[in-house]
Design a protein around this motif. Structure first.
Motif, PDB file in Angstrom:
ATOM      1  N   THR A   1       0.843  -1.199   0.000  1.00  0.00           N
ATOM      2  CA  THR A   1       0.000   0.000   0.000  1.00  0.00           C
ATOM      3  C   THR A   1       0.878   1.249   0.000  1.00  0.00           C
ATOM      4  OG1 THR A   1      -1.782  -1.165   1.135  1.00  0.00           O
ATOM      5  CG2 THR A   1      -1.829   1.243   1.261  1.00  0.00           C
ATOM      6  N   ALA A   2       1.941   1.219   0.810  1.00  0.00           N
ATOM      7  CA  ALA A   2       2.863   2.365   0.851  1.00  0.00           C
ATOM      8  C   ALA A   2       3.497   2.562  -0.528  1.00  0.00           C
ATOM      9  CB  ALA A   2       3.930   2.133   1.916  1.00  0.00           C
ATOM     10  N   ALA A   3       3.855   1.448  -1.174  1.00  0.00           N
ATOM     11  CA  ALA A   3       4.490   1.535  -2.495  1.00  0.00           C
ATOM     12  C   ALA A   3       3.501   2.070  -3.542  1.00  0.00           C
ATOM     13  CB  ALA A   3       5.004   0.159  -2.907  1.00  0.00           C
ATOM     14  N   TRP A   4       2.239   1.668  -3.441  1.00  0.00           N
ATOM     15  CA  TRP A   4       1.226   2.175  -4.381  1.00  0.00           C
ATOM     16  C   TRP A   4       0.996   3.672  -4.181  1.00  0.00           C
ATOM     17  CZ3 TRP A   4      -0.516   0.596  -8.840  1.00  0.00           C
ATOM     18  CH2 TRP A   4      -0.462  -0.756  -9.164  1.00  0.00           C
ATOM     19  N   LEU A   5       0.965   4.115  -2.902  1.00  0.00           N
ATOM     20  CA  LEU A   5       0.766   5.557  -2.649  1.00  0.00           C
ATOM     21  C   LEU A   5       1.923   6.355  -3.247  1.00  0.00           C
ATOM     22  CD1 LEU A   5      -0.611   5.584   1.021  1.00  0.00           C
ATOM     23  CD2 LEU A   5      -1.885   5.937  -1.105  1.00  0.00           C
ATOM     24  N   ASP A   6       3.107   5.802  -3.114  1.00  0.00           N
ATOM     25  CA  ASP A   6       4.293   6.428  -3.669  1.00  0.00           C
ATOM     26  C   ASP A   6       4.185   6.495  -5.206  1.00  0.00           C
ATOM     27  OD1 ASP A   6       6.921   7.417  -3.261  1.00  0.00           O
ATOM     28  OD2 ASP A   6       7.680   5.548  -4.148  1.00  0.00           O
ATOM     29  N   TYR A   7       3.716   5.413  -5.782  1.00  0.00           N
ATOM     30  CA  TYR A   7       3.538   5.333  -7.244  1.00  0.00           C
ATOM     31  C   TYR A   7       2.563   6.420  -7.728  1.00  0.00           C
ATOM     32  CZ  TYR A   7       1.718   3.414 -11.658  1.00  0.00           C
ATOM     33  OH  TYR A   7       1.291   3.256 -12.957  1.00  0.00           O
ATOM     34  N   TYR A   8       1.430   6.554  -7.024  1.00  0.00           N
ATOM     35  CA  TYR A   8       0.437   7.557  -7.459  1.00  0.00           C
ATOM     36  C   TYR A   8       0.973   8.979  -7.262  1.00  0.00           C
ATOM     37  CZ  TYR A   8      -2.890   3.794  -8.078  1.00  0.00           C
ATOM     38  OH  TYR A   8      -3.507   2.669  -8.537  1.00  0.00           O
TER      39      TYR A   8
END
Ligand SMILES: Nc1nc2c(ncn2[C@@H]2O[C@H](COP(=O)(O)OP(=O)(O)OP(=O)(O)O)[C@@H](O)[C@H]2O)c(=O)[nH]1
Ligand SMILES: [Mg+2]
Length: 290
Positions: free
Chosen positions: A68-75
């Protein structure tokens, strides 16, 4: 595919979103944190166009925290404001209005400069079925006004909910899109309950889920179902049969499949994220000579 998952009411719901768009300042796009990309409706990009947007990764309690942290970073890297929340267990979700006010800061300041004391903000909550739109809204208004349920298609009509004198949010029915470019998307949506269960065979969906769990969360799968390392030498169908027997369903793998799907939906394997962050496109790769 001949499967009909875009019934008439979804086309109607899409038109209603289009109609109401001009009344709102921002769109809250609710997705399932376990499949942040697969649960985004590609049809919505065209409809929402330039309207400010906040992507809300809901059901974060059921997702893999690191992912989830990685996805937030991606967005964030793609200039799409995004937050992760758990609407099921949190009694309040203050970060939604806070982030909305940050995104709309310029508009708010402009209206205040014109002398407006209370700047009224309106948001529209959109998303595919069963991602938790109505649950999120109930948390925002601190009352169970919108009907919720653990199946797709619970909300049938749009409904305005008043969070405060300065913030109102519209609940909308979940909308899918007519054709899945990637068949895995349809299977993921079936696995996590955004498409009616009756449309797929439970064993197909369970086999798909088993394959993903083996690839990404084998240790959790092994632990939850008390499997031996040797069990993983079998192919997916073989493993499904082993699990069916181990769980006391004899050879009724359909019934076990339903149990496994429910176990996954309820988070019995711990936090899992089934979408993989896209690798950078070839444009950003260093060109080679050949
Ligand atoms: N674990 C968990 N469950 C959630 C969360 N948010 C919602 N749910 C559950 O997910 C199910 C669907 O919630 P709804 O709010 O009805 O979903 P919806 O997006 O409004 O669905 P439709 O109206 O059918 O489009 C319900 O059983 C909720 O209790 C969350 O953050 N975590
Ligand atoms: Mg709803």
């Amino acid at each position: 595919m001949t499967i009909q998952w875009f019934p008439g009411h979804m086309a109607k719901a899409r038109n209603q979103v289009q109609e109401k768009l001009k009344l709102v300042d921002i769109v809250l796009e609710i997705v399932d944190a376990r499949i942040p990309e697969s649960s985004r409706n590609p049809m919505m990009d065209e409809i929402i166009a330039d309207k400010p947007r906040l992507l809300v990764l809901n059901k974060a309690d059921l997702a893999d925290k690191k992912q989830t942290a990685a996805w937030l970073d991606y967005y964030q890297k793609h200039d799409l404001p995004a937050i992760a929340i758990d609407a099921q267990h949190k009694s309040r979700l203050p970060q939604i209005e806070k982030t909305v006010r940050q995104i709309l800061a310029t508009k708010i300041t402009r209206q205040q400069a014109k002398g407006l004391k209370i700047v009224k903000l309106r948001a529209m909550c959109i998303g595919i079925p069963n991602v938790g739109k109505s649950t999120v809204l109930n948390r925002l208004v601190q009352k169970n006004i919108a009907k919720t349920g653990n199946k797709p298609g619970v909300t049938k009509n749009q409904q305005w909910l008043k969070v405060s004198d300065s913030f109102e949010v519209l609940d909308t029915p979940g909308i899918l899109w007519p054709k899945f470019e990637d068949p895995d998307t349809g299977m993921k949506l079936a696995l996590l309950g955004s498409i009616k269960d009756s449309i797929f065979h439970a064993d197909d969906v369970a086999l798909f889920g088993l394959d993903l769990l083996r690839q990404r969360y084998q240790a959790q799968l092994q632990q939850t179902y008390h499997l031996q390392a040797a069990d993983f030498e079998r192919d997916n169908a073989g493993l499904l049969l082993t699990l069916t027997k181990k769980n006391g369903f004899k050879d009724d793998y359909d019934q076990f499949s339903e149990k496994m799907i429910n176990d996954l939906r309820k988070g019995r394997f711990g936090g899992v994220t089934l979408d993989v962050i896209p690798t950078p496109t070839s444009e950003t790769e260093v060109p080679t000579d050949d």
